[in-house]
Design a protein around this motif. Structure first.
Motif, PDB file in Angstrom:
ATOM      1  N   ILE A 100       0.812  -1.218   0.000  1.00  0.00           N
ATOM      2  CA  ILE A 100       0.000   0.000   0.000  1.00  0.00           C
ATOM      3  C   ILE A 100       0.845   1.267   0.000  1.00  0.00           C
ATOM      4  O   ILE A 100       0.407   2.321  -0.451  1.00  0.00           O
ATOM      5  N   GLY A 101       2.082   1.170   0.485  1.00  0.00           N
ATOM      6  CA  GLY A 101       2.939   2.359   0.514  1.00  0.00           C
ATOM      7  C   GLY A 101       3.351   2.834  -0.863  1.00  0.00           C
ATOM      8  O   GLY A 101       3.737   3.990  -1.037  1.00  0.00           O
ATOM      9  N   THR A 102       3.265   1.968  -1.850  1.00  0.00           N
ATOM     10  CA  THR A 102       3.670   2.336  -3.209  1.00  0.00           C
ATOM     11  C   THR A 102       2.483   2.554  -4.144  1.00  0.00           C
ATOM     12  O   THR A 102       2.673   2.969  -5.288  1.00  0.00           O
ATOM     13  N   ILE A 103       1.258   2.279  -3.687  1.00  0.00           N
ATOM     14  CA  ILE A 103       0.111   2.302  -4.591  1.00  0.00           C
ATOM     15  C   ILE A 103      -0.254   3.725  -5.018  1.00  0.00           C
ATOM     16  O   ILE A 103      -0.618   3.961  -6.173  1.00  0.00           O
ATOM     17  N   LEU A 104      -0.156   4.707  -4.121  1.00  0.00           N
ATOM     18  CA  LEU A 104      -0.501   6.078  -4.510  1.00  0.00           C
ATOM     19  C   LEU A 104       0.575   6.725  -5.384  1.00  0.00           C
ATOM     20  O   LEU A 104       0.233   7.441  -6.338  1.00  0.00           O
ATOM     21  N   GLN A 130      14.020   0.358  -2.048  1.00  0.00           N
ATOM     22  CA  GLN A 130      13.141   0.428  -0.879  1.00  0.00           C
ATOM     23  C   GLN A 130      13.531   1.571   0.056  1.00  0.00           C
ATOM     24  O   GLN A 130      12.696   2.064   0.821  1.00  0.00           O
ATOM     25  N   MET A 131      14.787   2.004   0.001  1.00  0.00           N
ATOM     26  CA  MET A 131      15.229   3.107   0.838  1.00  0.00           C
ATOM     27  C   MET A 131      14.523   4.416   0.470  1.00  0.00           C
ATOM     28  O   MET A 131      14.440   5.355   1.271  1.00  0.00           O
ATOM     29  N   ALA A 132      13.966   4.482  -0.751  1.00  0.00           N
ATOM     30  CA  ALA A 132      13.314   5.710  -1.211  1.00  0.00           C
ATOM     31  C   ALA A 132      12.145   6.107  -0.321  1.00  0.00           C
ATOM     32  O   ALA A 132      11.915   7.301  -0.078  1.00  0.00           O
ATOM     33  N   ALA A 133      11.381   5.128   0.194  1.00  0.00           N
ATOM     34  CA  ALA A 133      10.187   5.435   0.997  1.00  0.00           C
ATOM     35  C   ALA A 133      10.536   6.109   2.326  1.00  0.00           C
ATOM     36  O   ALA A 133      10.032   7.211   2.605  1.00  0.00           O
ATOM     37  N   PRO A 134      11.396   5.533   3.183  1.00  0.00           N
ATOM     38  CA  PRO A 134      11.734   6.230   4.427  1.00  0.00           C
ATOM     39  C   PRO A 134      12.491   7.524   4.191  1.00  0.00           C
ATOM     40  O   PRO A 134      12.321   8.489   4.944  1.00  0.00           O
ATOM     41  N   MET A 135      13.313   7.570   3.142  1.00  0.00           N
ATOM     42  CA  MET A 135      14.041   8.810   2.845  1.00  0.00           C
ATOM     43  C   MET A 135      13.081   9.931   2.468  1.00  0.00           C
ATOM     44  O   MET A 135      13.261  11.079   2.876  1.00  0.00           O
ATOM     45  N   GLU A 136      12.049   9.602   1.705  1.00  0.00           N
ATOM     46  CA  GLU A 136      11.074  10.611   1.286  1.00  0.00           C
ATOM     47  C   GLU A 136      10.361  11.215   2.488  1.00  0.00           C
ATOM     48  O   GLU A 136      10.133  12.430   2.541  1.00  0.00           O
TER      49      GLU A 136
END
Length: 429
Positions: free
Chosen positions: A237-241, A318-324
């Motif tokens: 779900i973290g990547t769906i939007l 995968q590091m892109a999500a927490p970094m963002e």
């Protein structure tokens, strides 16, 4: 800052009224591939361990139920986002944007005071969950290469040593900032995962024991670990939007072509298939990652190495999500940010996953914590809450009851699953 100003900021964000960049938009086929990739990653390798905590019958029923629940809640999030985007005249919306705007819009604006708190809640769980996934990746890579090394050189070294030395390989490939430079890594990782799964399937069907050799159900106190592992394996779900924001035809995601449902049916089937036959094959001896159960031959060693390489190449993406999340919040508090600050922060986060993995080297415990607390909140609780608030004025009684049940189910999974996962962590330290 008063409420009206907050309301205006939510409406008038940068590029909020511009048309989408159709030149670089994602096609329906591309979107479907991304959906499958986001919901079918390295977590599928832990599904046999999930079945170990449920039993064959409960594992099958539970996997289907969780798959339907995850798909439904993802639909709620996408549907609410698309409706709120029209109301607030937005082109793109993140997960945090959606929950913030829902609080501003719902119950005739009575929840405006809590909109920013809700935004921070989403960002916290996004960071917690996807940073936890990175720790899980570190443990998979280290465990895989520890087993390969010990089988060939007949030496026994604490896994923490492997985790520490992993930094030398992990850091150069994970410090890369721009996603376009990670595309080759992602492509190779997808190929490696498909090859590894194919070879694992061949191993699973060799000399399968009869169905009655494994229990149909386990004790209920083990089910929370099953649920937590399923969430981690199926949730994306973290990547769906971000995907919906880049689609050429965003309505095709849950309407018309129904790409989300096609991708999730495939994902649930593969997860169920691996979990069922993996547990049937190895029973209570199944490891936290199925590849670690493979026999000591050259084919199995290739599979293990391929799995380790797959996860290694996916870590940077995968590091892109927490970094963002972190970089976005820091950018709001400081007027000047430069590349040096970015790379320092990214380096700290990379080293942080290594340190936490050394302190808590339990694959089963880590995946349980991520799934129970992180994905149950991101994947079920918050989408149901958004839908409940958005439809506050016109929601039917049945819809309200359904959303309340989803909220209670998510809280149950978060509290009980987190409790048992922490116990598992303590036992394995």
């Amino acid at each position: 800052m008063d409420n009206e100003k907050k309301f205006q900021e939510c409406r008038d964000t940068e590029n909020g009224t511009k048309e989408r960049d159709l030149q670089h938009a994602t096609s329906d086929i591309g979107a479907l591939l991304h959906i499958v990739k986001s919901s079918l990653g390295a977590g599928v390798l832990a599904m046999p361990f999930a079945f170990k905590n449920a039993g064959l019958l409960i594992g099958v029923i539970g996997s289907i139920f969780i798959g339907i629940t995850v798909t439904h809640c993802t639909t709620l999030l996408v549907d609410s986002t698309q409706k709120l985007r029209k109301i607030f005249n937005r082109t793109n919306m993140t997960y945090a944007d959606t929950v913030e705007c829902a609080f501003i819009h719902g119950y005739k604006g009575k929840l405006k005071h809590h909109a920013f708190k809700a935004r921070y809640m989403v960002n916290f769980f996004l960071f917690f969950t996807y940073y936890g996934v990175l720790i899980y990746y570190v443990l998979i890579i280290s465990s895989t290469f520890k087993q390969i090394t010990e089988e060939y050189f007949k030496i026994s070294i604490d896994i923490r040593i492997y985790i520490a030395f992993l930094t030398l390989v992990l850091y150069p490939t994970s410090i890369i900032r721009f996603l376009k430079y990670l595309v080759p890594f992602s492509a190779v990782a997808n190929i490696c995962l498909m090859v590894a799964l194919g070879m694992i399937f061949l191993q699973l069907f060799k000399d399968l024991p009869p169905l009655n050799s494994r229990p149909a159900l386990q004790m209920p106190n083990q089910w929370p670990l099953f649920i937590a592992t399923c969430f981690t394996s199926m949730e994306g779900i973290g990547t769906i939007l971000p995907l919906e924001n880049e689609m050429k035809n965003p309505l095709h995601l849950i309407h018309s072509s129904r790409l989300l449902y096609i991708g999730m049916v495939f994902s649930v089937f593969v997860n169920l298939f691996v979990g069922f036959f993996g547990y049937l094959k190895y029973g209570n001896d199944v490891a936290g990652v199925i590849s670690l159960n493979l026999p000591e031959d050259w084919i199995s060693e290739c599979v293990k190495a391929t799995v380790g390489l797959t996860v290694l190449l996916t870590y940077g993406l995968q590091m892109a999500a927490p970094m963002e999340v972190v970089w976005g919040e820091l950018s709001k508090t400081k007027k000047k940010q430069n590349n040096l600050h970015y790379y320092i922060l990214r380096s700290i986060l990379i080293i942080g996953t290594i340190i936490i993995a050394i302190l808590m080297p339990s694959i089963a415990g880590i995946i349980g914590v991520i799934g129970s607390l992180g994905f149950s909140m991101l994947g079920i609780f918050i989408p149901a809450l958004i839908d409940l608030i958005y439809h506050s004025d016109d929601q039917s009684i049945l819809r309200q009851i359904k959303n309340v049940c989803l909220l209670l189910f998510a809280l149950f999974c978060a509290i009980v699953g987190f409790y048992y996962s922490v116990i598992q962590l303590i036992q394995d330290i």
